[in-house]
Design an enzyme around this catalytic site. Structure first.
Site, short mmCIF file in Angstrom:
data_model
loop_
_atom_site.label_atom_id
_atom_site.label_comp_id
_atom_site.label_asym_id
_atom_site.label_seq_id
_atom_site.Cartn_x
_atom_site.Cartn_y
_atom_site.Cartn_z
N LYS A 6 45.35 35.56 45.39
CA LYS A 6 46.10 36.78 45.65
C LYS A 6 45.72 37.38 47.00
CE LYS A 6 46.60 38.13 40.78
NZ LYS A 6 46.08 38.97 39.69
N GLN B 56 42.26 42.93 37.35
CA GLN B 56 42.37 41.56 36.83
C GLN B 56 41.93 41.50 35.36
OE1 GLN B 56 43.66 38.86 38.46
NE2 GLN B 56 43.42 37.77 36.53
N ASP C 277 51.38 45.47 38.38
CA ASP C 277 51.47 44.53 37.27
C ASP C 277 52.56 44.94 36.27
OD1 ASP C 277 50.03 42.19 37.35
OD2 ASP C 277 48.18 43.07 36.59
#
Length: 300
Positions: free
Chosen positions: A54, A98, A121
């Site tokens: 990422k 995460q 997200d």
């Protein structure tokens, strides 16, 4: 019938190129650089690889990448304090924590502490509710990537019958909402669905996101249907040697591709789109935060 292979790797590269164009325009026209902050707690190997990827791609498209790597025993209070700081930082437009988190941390509490406008997200309960009611939201990356590929392949999805196999909060449920938003007739099937093969055989679109290796076979697929395989499963591969493994999807690729009109492979299908859509969401969040028009084609 030999199915058309939907190349997610190539499509993701196209999405990232569009993101880079918008980032360049934001910098030149408005002096704004989108910023993405990723928080990693602990040393889970898969998470570390994902976070590195990422970060690399964030920089490649011209955005600012900020990584916060915390010890596995970081307290909930300290993690929430960091998120509060990122919420308040105007240079940060996207925040991603995460998952999975260490067991002593409450994932729901942590995710719902993120500013919904920076929740790239799309997991915050506010964004879930906005998506479910057809309002502007941050959209979960994997379902968004699936929708982009379906739109690219079909053009209009209006009136098509779609079956989503899987009912997770991360993929199955938001995928169904996105397909409804594009005027599909949508069924969610799952492990308790009776005669599931009959359900999927009536679908023009099958999205497999159930987390079971090669569960969906060609017998489940309507001739000419489009199959989007979200699954990423590692299974034993004795043909490669003792102890070797290989990646497979939730669909049995050989039998499904013999029937389907189009199909995503594993690897190289949905997976690359997830990070590409994370970058797209960050640009979208940046534009919204600054009252600028959203980039076309990068959101639902």
């Amino acid at each position: 019938m030999d199915a058309t292979i939907i190349d997610g790797k190539a499509f993701a590269a196209t999405v990232r190129a569009k993101v880079a164009e918008h980032v360049t325009a934001l910098k030149s026209a408005h002096g704004i650089t989108p910023g993405l902050a990723v928080v990693l707690v602990g040393e889970d190997p898969a998470s570390q690889v994902y976070v590195r990827s990422k970060g690399k791609m964030t920089v490649e498209v011209g955005m600012n990448s900020i990584e916060h790597k915390l010890d596995v025993d970081t307290s909930e209070a300290d993690l929430l304090a960091l998120i509060a700081d990122l919420n308040a930082d105007p240079s940060i437009h996207g925040i991603l924590v995460q998952l999975p988190l260490p067991k002593h941390l409450n994932e729901d509490l942590v995710i719902n502490s993120i500013d919904p406008a920076k929740d790239v997200d799309g997991f915050h309960i506010s964004n879930v509710g906005l998506l479910g009611t057809g309002q502007k939201s941050m959209v979960p990356c994997t379902p968004l990537g699936c929708l982009m590929m379906l739109r690219d392949h079909h053009g209009s999805l209006s009136g098509l019958n779609a079956v989503v196999v899987g009912r997770s909060n991360i993929v199955g449920k938001p995928m169904a909402q996105l397909l409804l938003g594009d005027s599909c007739t949508v069924t969610i099937a799952h492990s308790r669905t009776k005669d599931i093969q009959e359900v999927t055989r009536g679908a023009d679109i099958v999205v497999a996101a159930v987390g079971r290796p090669e569960m969906v076979t060609g017998e489940w697929i309507k001739p000419g249907a489009t199959v989007i395989d979200v699954g990423i499963n590692r299974i034993d591969a004795p043909e490669k040697g003792e102890g070797k493994t290989r990646l497979v999807g939730d669909c049995h690729f050989e039998s499904c591709s013999a029937v389907a009109g189009a199909i995503t492979p594993v690897p190289g299908g949905v997976g690359p789109m997830t990070i590409a859509c994370l970058l797209a969401n960050t640009v979208t969040a940046c534009c919204r935060a600054n009252g600028l028009p959203e980039p076309e084609g990068l959101t639902a």
